[in-house]
Design an enzyme around this catalytic site. Structure first.
Site, PDB file in Angstrom:
ATOM      1  N   GLY A  64      35.794  64.157 153.304  1.00  0.00           N
ATOM      2  CA  GLY A  64      36.114  62.700 152.687  1.00  0.00           C
ATOM      3  C   GLY A  64      37.145  61.976 153.380  1.00  0.00           C
ATOM      4  O   GLY A  64      37.619  60.695 152.857  1.00  0.00           O
ATOM      5  N   TRP A  75      37.224  59.754 156.083  1.00  0.00           N
ATOM      6  CA  TRP A  75      36.722  58.568 156.597  1.00  0.00           C
ATOM      7  C   TRP A  75      36.321  57.961 155.274  1.00  0.00           C
ATOM      8  O   TRP A  75      36.626  56.632 155.198  1.00  0.00           O
ATOM      9  CB  TRP A  75      35.309  58.916 157.227  1.00  0.00           C
ATOM     10  CG  TRP A  75      36.021  59.167 158.683  1.00  0.00           C
ATOM     11  CD1 TRP A  75      36.992  59.604 159.294  1.00  0.00           C
ATOM     12  CD2 TRP A  75      34.916  58.730 159.966  1.00  0.00           C
ATOM     13  NE1 TRP A  75      37.006  59.820 160.614  1.00  0.00           N
ATOM     14  CE2 TRP A  75      35.624  59.030 161.165  1.00  0.00           C
ATOM     15  CE3 TRP A  75      33.652  58.134 160.117  1.00  0.00           C
ATOM     16  CZ2 TRP A  75      35.154  58.886 162.312  1.00  0.00           C
ATOM     17  CZ3 TRP A  75      33.216  57.917 161.185  1.00  0.00           C
ATOM     18  CH2 TRP A  75      34.094  58.089 162.536  1.00  0.00           C
ATOM     19  N   ASP A  85      26.697  63.904 151.527  1.00  0.00           N
ATOM     20  CA  ASP A  85      26.882  65.112 152.308  1.00  0.00           C
ATOM     21  C   ASP A  85      26.096  66.336 151.741  1.00  0.00           C
ATOM     22  O   ASP A  85      25.744  66.308 150.532  1.00  0.00           O
ATOM     23  CB  ASP A  85      28.508  65.349 152.596  1.00  0.00           C
ATOM     24  CG  ASP A  85      28.588  66.436 153.741  1.00  0.00           C
ATOM     25  OD1 ASP A  85      29.357  66.000 154.681  1.00  0.00           O
ATOM     26  OD2 ASP A  85      28.049  67.419 153.843  1.00  0.00           O
ATOM     27  N   ASP A 141      20.775  66.139 151.499  1.00  0.00           N
ATOM     28  CA  ASP A 141      20.351  65.514 152.904  1.00  0.00           C
ATOM     29  C   ASP A 141      19.943  64.281 152.941  1.00  0.00           C
ATOM     30  O   ASP A 141      18.871  63.855 152.032  1.00  0.00           O
ATOM     31  CB  ASP A 141      19.170  66.370 153.179  1.00  0.00           C
ATOM     32  CG  ASP A 141      18.706  66.287 154.720  1.00  0.00           C
ATOM     33  OD1 ASP A 141      19.080  65.228 155.435  1.00  0.00           O
ATOM     34  OD2 ASP A 141      17.954  67.179 155.425  1.00  0.00           O
ATOM     35  N   ASP A 147      30.436  60.942 161.161  1.00  0.00           N
ATOM     36  CA  ASP A 147      31.215  61.703 161.780  1.00  0.00           C
ATOM     37  C   ASP A 147      30.805  63.347 161.618  1.00  0.00           C
ATOM     38  O   ASP A 147      31.784  64.242 161.408  1.00  0.00           O
ATOM     39  CB  ASP A 147      32.769  61.777 161.107  1.00  0.00           C
ATOM     40  CG  ASP A 147      33.935  62.406 161.993  1.00  0.00           C
ATOM     41  OD1 ASP A 147      33.922  62.353 163.032  1.00  0.00           O
ATOM     42  OD2 ASP A 147      34.896  62.858 161.456  1.00  0.00           O
ATOM     43  N   LYS A 185      30.143  59.807 165.678  1.00  0.00           N
ATOM     44  CA  LYS A 185      30.467  60.604 166.678  1.00  0.00           C
ATOM     45  C   LYS A 185      29.464  61.437 167.389  1.00  0.00           C
ATOM     46  O   LYS A 185      28.563  61.979 166.964  1.00  0.00           O
ATOM     47  CB  LYS A 185      31.440  62.071 165.899  1.00  0.00           C
ATOM     48  CG  LYS A 185      32.088  62.802 166.509  1.00  0.00           C
ATOM     49  CD  LYS A 185      33.098  63.733 165.986  1.00  0.00           C
ATOM     50  CE  LYS A 185      32.159  64.620 164.715  1.00  0.00           C
ATOM     51  NZ  LYS A 185      33.394  65.353 164.312  1.00  0.00           N
TER      52      LYS A 185
END
Length: 209
Positions: free
Chosen positions: A63, A65, A83, A99, A124, A164
């Site tokens: 968490g 970000w 998540d 998902d 990320d 990322k």
């Protein structure tokens, strides 16, 4: 032999973490992880977040970000985090566990958006690493391709996508895919990203429809 190698690698990672100034600062500030500083450095260079924005954080746990962007968008902004893993509650963050490519989870995100779309999508995400690039890079590319696909459904025209990516097979092909959906794509490696890591961040602006 393999067990010894894994043990040595784990010990090396632990020693690096104990000496890492960003790990130390994160602990002092009560942050969820050192990744907070990566996004802070991206924000200082590109000024991507503004008050009142709606932001989606894919692969959000633990968490950091989501924690960071709440400081940038104010009380009237909206953060939707998603998540597979559970994420402990954060003030100002609407968390959905599951998902994001699952139809029910995607529908839950759309409901939270209230028939609107986000100005920024963050990713990320990292796979569970084996330490073998020939295995880890394809797993990582699979995740970032899923995140890019979500931009079609969840991101406003002109919106921004920050993701990322680990450099390796498929990296430049992925950038080409991003150019097809965005006006500009920029590669950045924040100082908080470990120098030996293959990770970089791609900032895509100007979402096309």
């Amino acid at each position: 032999m393999c067990a010894k190698k894994r043990s040595a690698s784990s010990n090396r990672w632990l020693q690096e973490s104990l000496k890492d100034k960003y790990v130390v600062q994160a602990q002092k500030k009560g942050l969820r992880s050192r990744a907070w500083f990566k996004l802070d450095q991206i924000q200082k260079s590109d000024r991507l977040f503004q008050p009142y924005m709606t932001i989606i954080d894919l692969g959000a746990a633990p968490g950091s970000w989501s924690q960071y962007v709440t400081t940038q968008i104010g009380k009237n902004g909206h953060v939707i985090a998603c998540d597979l893993r559970y994420m402990s509650p954060l003030s100002g963050v609407d968390f959905i566990q599951g998902d994001f490519c699952n139809k029910q989870v995607l529908q839950a995100i759309l409901q939270r958006l209230e028939n609107k779309k986000a100005q920024v999508i963050l990713s990320d995400m990292s796979p569970n690493f084996s330490g073998k690039p020939e295995i880890d890079i394809p797993k990582s590319m699979y995740l970032v391709e899923k995140a890019l696909k979500m931009c079609r459904y969840l991101l406003i025209p002109g919106g921004t996508f920050i993701v990322k990516v680990f450099q390796g097979d498929g990296f430049y092909e992925y950038i080409c895919s991003m150019h097809a959906l965005f006006n500009t794509v920029k590669i950045i490696k924040p100082d908080a990203s470990r120098s030996r890591s293959r990770e970089v961040y791609l900032i895509a602006k100007g979402h096309k429809i």
